[in-house]
Design an enzyme around this catalytic site. Structure first.
Site, PDB file in Angstrom:
ATOM      1  CD  GLU A   1      21.289 134.201  23.473  1.00 20.22           C
ATOM      2  OE1 GLU A   1      21.777 133.700  22.217  1.00 20.22           O
ATOM      3  OE2 GLU A   1      21.754 133.710  24.847  1.00 20.22           O
TER       4      GLU A   1
ATOM      5  CD  GLU B   1      24.646 131.934  28.007  1.00 17.80           C
ATOM      6  OE1 GLU B   1      23.357 132.469  27.948  1.00 17.80           O
ATOM      7  OE2 GLU B   1      25.348 132.970  27.354  1.00 17.80           O
TER       8      GLU B   1
HETATM    9  N1  COA Z   1      10.752 132.258  26.563  1.00 16.62           N
HETATM   10  C1  COA Z   1       9.323 132.176  26.784  1.00 16.62           C
HETATM   11  N2  COA Z   1       8.768 131.083  25.944  1.00 16.62           N
HETATM   12  C2  COA Z   1       9.549 130.397  25.231  1.00 16.62           C
HETATM   13  C3  COA Z   1      11.025 130.292  24.942  1.00 16.62           C
HETATM   14  C4  COA Z   1      12.030 131.066  25.575  1.00 16.62           C
HETATM   15  N3  COA Z   1      12.257 131.124  25.204  1.00 16.62           N
HETATM   16  N4  COA Z   1      10.795 129.388  23.810  1.00 16.62           N
HETATM   17  C5  COA Z   1       9.437 128.889  23.753  1.00 16.62           C
HETATM   18  N5  COA Z   1       8.630 129.430  24.223  1.00 16.62           N
HETATM   19  C6  COA Z   1       7.164 129.720  24.410  1.00 16.62           C
HETATM   20  C7  COA Z   1       6.139 129.839  23.806  1.00 16.62           C
HETATM   21  O1  COA Z   1       6.147 131.457  23.340  1.00 16.62           O
HETATM   22  C8  COA Z   1       4.864 128.785  23.080  1.00 16.62           C
HETATM   23  O2  COA Z   1       4.014 129.445  24.259  1.00 16.62           O
HETATM   24  P1  COA Z   1       2.955 129.710  23.866  1.00 16.62           P
HETATM   25  O3  COA Z   1       2.142 128.080  24.135  1.00 16.62           O
HETATM   26  O4  COA Z   1       1.984 130.442  26.005  1.00 16.62           O
HETATM   27  O5  COA Z   1       2.773 130.060  23.058  1.00 16.62           O
HETATM   28  C9  COA Z   1       5.301 128.034  24.253  1.00 16.62           C
HETATM   29  O6  COA Z   1       6.689 127.628  24.990  1.00 16.62           O
HETATM   30  C10 COA Z   1       5.369 127.393  22.925  1.00 16.62           C
HETATM   31  O7  COA Z   1       6.467 127.322  21.293  1.00 16.62           O
HETATM   32  P2  COA Z   1       6.603 127.576  20.129  1.00 16.62           P
HETATM   33  O8  COA Z   1       7.630 128.111  19.469  1.00 16.62           O
HETATM   34  O9  COA Z   1       4.893 126.929  20.095  1.00 16.62           O
HETATM   35  O10 COA Z   1       7.087 125.828  20.506  1.00 16.62           O
HETATM   36  P3  COA Z   1       7.868 125.204  19.190  1.00 16.62           P
HETATM   37  O11 COA Z   1       7.965 123.863  19.005  1.00 16.62           O
HETATM   38  O12 COA Z   1       6.211 125.241  17.735  1.00 16.62           O
HETATM   39  O13 COA Z   1       9.244 125.705  18.695  1.00 16.62           O
HETATM   40  C11 COA Z   1      11.158 126.678  19.610  1.00 16.62           C
HETATM   41  C12 COA Z   1      10.184 125.604  19.580  1.00 16.62           C
HETATM   42  C13 COA Z   1      12.084 126.746  20.387  1.00 16.62           C
HETATM   43  C14 COA Z   1      11.391 126.845  17.879  1.00 16.62           C
HETATM   44  C15 COA Z   1      10.828 128.152  19.448  1.00 16.62           C
HETATM   45  O14 COA Z   1       9.419 128.186  20.396  1.00 16.62           O
HETATM   46  C16 COA Z   1      11.957 129.478  19.332  1.00 16.62           C
HETATM   47  O15 COA Z   1      12.399 129.813  18.385  1.00 16.62           O
HETATM   48  N6  COA Z   1      11.374 129.643  20.820  1.00 16.62           N
HETATM   49  C17 COA Z   1      12.600 130.708  21.097  1.00 16.62           C
HETATM   50  C18 COA Z   1      14.494 130.463  21.568  1.00 16.62           C
HETATM   51  C19 COA Z   1      15.127 131.503  21.596  1.00 16.62           C
HETATM   52  O16 COA Z   1      14.859 132.809  20.623  1.00 16.62           O
HETATM   53  N7  COA Z   1      15.916 131.481  22.717  1.00 16.62           N
HETATM   54  C20 COA Z   1      16.555 131.970  23.379  1.00 16.62           C
HETATM   55  C21 COA Z   1      16.209 132.506  24.415  1.00 16.62           C
HETATM   56  S1  COA Z   1      17.265 133.832  24.934  1.00 16.62           S
END
Ligand code: COA
Length: 244
Positions: A126, A106
């Site tokens: 979301e 966004e």
């Molecule tokens: N909010 C808060 N923390 C987040 C985050 C978010 N949107 N996205 C990633 N993080 C954090 C994870 O919790 C993790 O924290 P930790 O190390 O303390 O456990 C850290 O960032 C690394 O994330 P990780 O998932 O291990 O990284 P990755 O490279 O394997 O995967 C993504 C990357 C983006 C695919 C995955 O983090 C993800 O799916 N994030 C959420 C995406 C989402 O749903 N966004 C919409 C939110 S409205």
């Protein structure tokens, strides 16, 4: 500091910089975006928004979102900041490498110009978290990619890869990740070569409500027609040709 800000005379580069949380946009980042907008409203310059560590932003901060309730939703915490970014006087360029998800997408939709890397992944998951995208996706994405594609993306939570995002017009060009920022700067260079007031007025006309056309263009153009810069630039052009 979750937003790294580098200032130049004609542009600012703002880098989302919270690599340990994949640049998730938290309250500090929103405060920093408001401070940046205040500065750019006062002294208009092009803004390049990007993310460090091979990620644009993996969304709004889910740890914060989990503890927010109805009153917080009604404050439109992220939407308010992204609207302010959208309404900045000079163009905003989003340079998107890696994930731009949820609130990260966004923020990118709020930019005027979006370019990406081959590693771009963009979308709004979301509903999978039990919420909806409420910071711009539902009203901006249809304008960017059309209603049918916006519906598919937002109702299914599908994440687009770089080639799909390019084909859909969600980004206007793709670049190798290590050339992405340079590509954003060359767009900023082109903007900097134009008259800033003419660029600002063009942006205002592009963002005007449908019912304001074409009166708004006439008024903005009227101001430009009387500007010293218009006279200077047109005289330069004509004299250069005369001396050929
Ligand atoms: N909010 C808060 N923390 C987040 C985050 C978010 N949107 N996205 C990633 N993080 C954090 C994870 O919790 C993790 O924290 P930790 O190390 O303390 O456990 C850290 O960032 C690394 O994330 P990780 O998932 O291990 O990284 P990755 O490279 O394997 O995967 C993504 C990357 C983006 C695919 C995955 O983090 C993800 O799916 N994030 C959420 C995406 C989402 O749903 N966004 C919409 C939110 S409205």
């Amino acid at each position: 500091m979750t937003l790294r800000v580098e200032k130049q005379s004609d542009r600012i580069v703002a880098t989302l910089d919270r690599p340990e949380k994949r640049n998730a946009i938290d309250a500090h980042t929103i405060d920093a975006l408001h401070a940046l907008c205040a500065e750019l409203e006062e002294a208009p310059r092009t803004l390049i928004v990007t993310g460090g560590g091979g990620v644009f932003a993996a969304g709004a901060d889910i740890a914060e979102l989990r503890d927010r309730y109805a009153a917080d939703a009604r404050r439109g915490i992220n939407a308010t900041a992204f609207i302010r970014v959208r309404e900045l006087p000079m163009p905003v360029i989003a340079a998107i490498d890696g994930y731009a998800l949820g609130g990260g997408a966004e923020l990118a939709y709020a930019a005027d110009i979006r370019i990406g890397s081959q590693g771009l992944r963009i979308g709004n998951p979301e509903p999978g978290l039990g919420i909806m995208a409420a910071a711009g996706a539902t009203w901006r994405l249809p304008q960017i990619v059309g209603d049918a594609r916006a519906c598919e993306l937002l109702l299914t939570g599908r994440i687009l890869d770089a080639e799909e995002a390019l084909a859909w017009g969600l980004v206007s060009s793709l670049h190798p990740a290590d050339e992405l920022l340079a590509a954003a700067h060359s767009i900023a260079d082109r903007i900097a070569a134009s008259d800033p007031l003419a660029v600002q007025h063009t942006k205002r006309a592009l963002r005007a409500r449908p019912e304001d056309h074409p009166a708004i263009e006439f008024e903005l153009q009227a101001e430009l027609f009387e500007s010293p810069e218009k006279l200077r630039r047109m005289t330069d052009f004509l004299e250069r040709r005369a001396h050929r």
